[in-house]
Design a protein around this motif. Sequence first.
Motif, PDB file in Angstrom:
ATOM      1  N   HIS A 187      -2.641  48.037  14.281  1.00  0.00           N
ATOM      2  CA  HIS A 187      -1.734  47.240  13.580  1.00  0.00           C
ATOM      3  C   HIS A 187      -1.889  47.493  12.202  1.00  0.00           C
ATOM      4  CE1 HIS A 187       0.164  43.442  12.640  1.00  0.00           C
ATOM      5  NE2 HIS A 187       0.826  43.765  13.600  1.00  0.00           N
ATOM      6  N   PRO A 188      -0.918  47.465  11.042  1.00  0.00           N
ATOM      7  CA  PRO A 188      -0.852  48.296   9.699  1.00  0.00           C
ATOM      8  C   PRO A 188      -1.245  46.732   8.762  1.00  0.00           C
ATOM      9  CG  PRO A 188       1.451  47.484  10.692  1.00  0.00           C
ATOM     10  CD  PRO A 188       0.664  47.779  12.136  1.00  0.00           C
ATOM     11  N   ASP A 189      -1.685  45.609   9.448  1.00  0.00           N
ATOM     12  CA  ASP A 189      -2.203  44.185   9.133  1.00  0.00           C
ATOM     13  C   ASP A 189      -2.748  43.342   9.817  1.00  0.00           C
ATOM     14  OD1 ASP A 189      -2.220  42.397   7.650  1.00  0.00           O
ATOM     15  OD2 ASP A 189      -0.396  41.611   7.269  1.00  0.00           O
ATOM     16  N   PRO A 190      -3.801  44.100  10.255  1.00  0.00           N
ATOM     17  CA  PRO A 190      -4.633  43.270  10.617  1.00  0.00           C
ATOM     18  C   PRO A 190      -5.124  42.220  10.561  1.00  0.00           C
ATOM     19  CG  PRO A 190      -6.186  45.090  10.401  1.00  0.00           C
ATOM     20  CD  PRO A 190      -4.326  45.342   9.727  1.00  0.00           C
ATOM     21  N   ASP A 191      -5.421  42.164   9.401  1.00  0.00           N
ATOM     22  CA  ASP A 191      -5.923  40.576   8.644  1.00  0.00           C
ATOM     23  C   ASP A 191      -4.714  39.210   8.762  1.00  0.00           C
ATOM     24  OD1 ASP A 191      -7.748  41.472   8.257  1.00  0.00           O
ATOM     25  OD2 ASP A 191      -7.590  42.303   6.025  1.00  0.00           O
ATOM     26  N   GLY A 192      -3.510  39.958   8.712  1.00  0.00           N
ATOM     27  CA  GLY A 192      -2.349  39.202   8.428  1.00  0.00           C
ATOM     28  C   GLY A 192      -2.185  37.905   9.699  1.00  0.00           C
ATOM     29  N   ALA A 193      -1.966  39.576  10.601  1.00  0.00           N
ATOM     30  CA  ALA A 193      -1.631  39.245  12.418  1.00  0.00           C
ATOM     31  C   ALA A 193      -2.843  38.973  13.365  1.00  0.00           C
ATOM     32  CB  ALA A 193      -1.509  40.677  13.312  1.00  0.00           C
ATOM     33  N   CYS A 194      -4.036  38.997  12.483  1.00  0.00           N
ATOM     34  CA  CYS A 194      -5.236  38.056  13.170  1.00  0.00           C
ATOM     35  C   CYS A 194      -5.149  36.614  12.936  1.00  0.00           C
ATOM     36  CB  CYS A 194      -6.490  38.939  13.028  1.00  0.00           C
ATOM     37  SG  CYS A 194      -6.656  40.215  14.193  1.00  0.00           S
ATOM     38  N   ALA A 195      -4.862  36.760  11.425  1.00  0.00           N
ATOM     39  CA  ALA A 195      -4.726  35.238  11.001  1.00  0.00           C
ATOM     40  C   ALA A 195      -3.045  34.471  11.627  1.00  0.00           C
ATOM     41  CB  ALA A 195      -4.347  34.909   9.563  1.00  0.00           C
ATOM     42  N   ALA A 196      -2.526  34.786  11.918  1.00  0.00           N
ATOM     43  CA  ALA A 196      -1.222  34.203  12.477  1.00  0.00           C
ATOM     44  C   ALA A 196      -1.323  34.046  14.087  1.00  0.00           C
ATOM     45  CB  ALA A 196       0.457  35.281  12.067  1.00  0.00           C
ATOM     46  N   VAL A 197      -2.089  35.016  14.624  1.00  0.00           N
ATOM     47  CA  VAL A 197      -2.661  34.997  16.118  1.00  0.00           C
ATOM     48  C   VAL A 197      -3.421  33.363  16.728  1.00  0.00           C
ATOM     49  CG1 VAL A 197      -3.523  35.419  18.150  1.00  0.00           C
ATOM     50  CG2 VAL A 197      -1.880  37.520  16.432  1.00  0.00           C
ATOM     51  N   ASP A 198      -4.283  33.472  15.195  1.00  0.00           N
ATOM     52  CA  ASP A 198      -5.922  32.112  15.424  1.00  0.00           C
ATOM     53  C   ASP A 198      -4.679  30.682  14.970  1.00  0.00           C
ATOM     54  OD1 ASP A 198      -8.160  31.252  15.686  1.00  0.00           O
ATOM     55  OD2 ASP A 198      -7.905  31.039  13.296  1.00  0.00           O
ATOM     56  N   GLN A 199      -3.902  30.793  14.280  1.00  0.00           N
ATOM     57  CA  GLN A 199      -3.088  29.575  13.783  1.00  0.00           C
ATOM     58  C   GLN A 199      -2.501  29.423  15.031  1.00  0.00           C
ATOM     59  OE1 GLN A 199      -0.167  30.039  10.265  1.00  0.00           O
ATOM     60  NE2 GLN A 199      -0.239  27.656  10.289  1.00  0.00           N
ATOM     61  N   ALA A 200      -1.460  30.128  15.898  1.00  0.00           N
ATOM     62  CA  ALA A 200      -0.841  29.626  17.249  1.00  0.00           C
ATOM     63  C   ALA A 200      -1.922  28.949  18.292  1.00  0.00           C
ATOM     64  CB  ALA A 200      -0.328  30.873  17.077  1.00  0.00           C
ATOM     65  N   ASP A 201      -3.041  29.468  17.516  1.00  0.00           N
ATOM     66  CA  ASP A 201      -4.000  29.053  18.656  1.00  0.00           C
ATOM     67  C   ASP A 201      -4.338  30.455  20.058  1.00  0.00           C
ATOM     68  OD1 ASP A 201      -7.034  27.986  19.484  1.00  0.00           O
ATOM     69  OD2 ASP A 201      -6.202  26.212  20.953  1.00  0.00           O
ATOM     70  N   GLY A 202      -3.896  31.600  19.905  1.00  0.00           N
ATOM     71  CA  GLY A 202      -3.830  32.541  20.724  1.00  0.00           C
ATOM     72  C   GLY A 202      -2.801  32.309  21.849  1.00  0.00           C
ATOM     73  N   ASP A 203      -1.267  31.475  21.180  1.00  0.00           N
ATOM     74  CA  ASP A 203       0.003  30.847  22.348  1.00  0.00           C
ATOM     75  C   ASP A 203       1.295  31.748  21.284  1.00  0.00           C
ATOM     76  OD1 ASP A 203       2.211  30.460  23.386  1.00  0.00           O
ATOM     77  OD2 ASP A 203       1.562  27.974  23.344  1.00  0.00           O
ATOM     78  N   PHE A 204       1.107  33.587  22.041  1.00  0.00           N
ATOM     79  CA  PHE A 204       2.376  33.418  21.150  1.00  0.00           C
ATOM     80  C   PHE A 204       3.422  32.943  21.006  1.00  0.00           C
ATOM     81  CE2 PHE A 204      -0.823  36.637  21.290  1.00  0.00           C
ATOM     82  CZ  PHE A 204      -0.236  37.659  20.304  1.00  0.00           C
ATOM     83  N   GLY A 205       3.907  31.988  21.906  1.00  0.00           N
ATOM     84  CA  GLY A 205       4.771  31.143  21.946  1.00  0.00           C
ATOM     85  C   GLY A 205       5.433  29.949  20.376  1.00  0.00           C
ATOM     86  N   LEU A 206       3.743  30.018  19.670  1.00  0.00           N
ATOM     87  CA  LEU A 206       3.764  29.203  18.657  1.00  0.00           C
ATOM     88  C   LEU A 206       3.722  30.041  17.457  1.00  0.00           C
ATOM     89  CD1 LEU A 206       1.062  26.814  20.456  1.00  0.00           C
ATOM     90  CD2 LEU A 206       3.691  26.437  19.975  1.00  0.00           C
ATOM     91  N   LEU A 207       4.118  31.563  17.227  1.00  0.00           N
ATOM     92  CA  LEU A 207       4.097  31.721  16.012  1.00  0.00           C
ATOM     93  C   LEU A 207       4.818  31.158  15.485  1.00  0.00           C
ATOM     94  CD1 LEU A 207       3.813  34.999  17.096  1.00  0.00           C
ATOM     95  CD2 LEU A 207       1.733  33.679  16.261  1.00  0.00           C
ATOM     96  N   LYS A 208       4.618  31.003  14.024  1.00  0.00           N
ATOM     97  CA  LYS A 208       5.092  30.066  12.708  1.00  0.00           C
ATOM     98  C   LYS A 208       6.755  31.638  12.619  1.00  0.00           C
ATOM     99  CE  LYS A 208       2.333  26.916  11.742  1.00  0.00           C
ATOM    100  NZ  LYS A 208       3.699  25.831  12.561  1.00  0.00           N
ATOM    101  N   GLY A 209       6.090  32.843  12.712  1.00  0.00           N
ATOM    102  CA  GLY A 209       6.867  33.541  11.861  1.00  0.00           C
ATOM    103  C   GLY A 209       7.663  33.178  10.459  1.00  0.00           C
ATOM    104  N   ASP A 210       9.008  34.048  10.314  1.00  0.00           N
ATOM    105  CA  ASP A 210       9.296  33.542   9.284  1.00  0.00           C
ATOM    106  C   ASP A 210      10.469  33.608   9.066  1.00  0.00           C
ATOM    107  OD1 ASP A 210       9.940  33.797   5.938  1.00  0.00           O
ATOM    108  OD2 ASP A 210       9.909  35.913   6.112  1.00  0.00           O
TER     109      ASP A 210
END
Length: 139
Positions: free
Chosen positions: A68-91
């Motif tokens: 992944h080109p931005d693993p830190d950002g992606a992992c932080a986003a998945v962590d914020q959604a507690d692993g539930d991709f349906g809860l990703l905040k996006g932009d």
Amino acid sequence: MSKRTKTRTAALLGAAALAFTAFGASAPAAAIPPPYGHIVLSVYAGEGANGLLIDQVELWCNSNGGSHPDPDGACAAVDQADGDFGLLKGDPGPCTMDWRPVTAVAEGYWHGGVTDVAFERTYGNRCALHRGTTPVFDF
């Protein structure tokens, strides 16, 4: 084999077993911890995961790596959604209304293997995918 040789061999095997038990039990605890999450992220053209594979990356979280080109950002986003991709905040933001569907798929595990990740969602176009999942599916 003499009795003395058998006794010495048994003693050596016993000492080796004792050393293995004493040190072998603690070796995994000292090893590098398993990744908190390992997820394969895929983007397919069309509706559903049976279309043409456009792109695919691996995301390892805990050591934050993979392809992944931005693993830190992606992992932080998945962590914020507690692993539930349906809860990703996006932009949130504007996108064109043209219908060129893409399907995002995430498969793997989260919480060190406790939570299975199985996500599939079709978006109207790449912009909508980006807006709904950034930075996770930004590759």
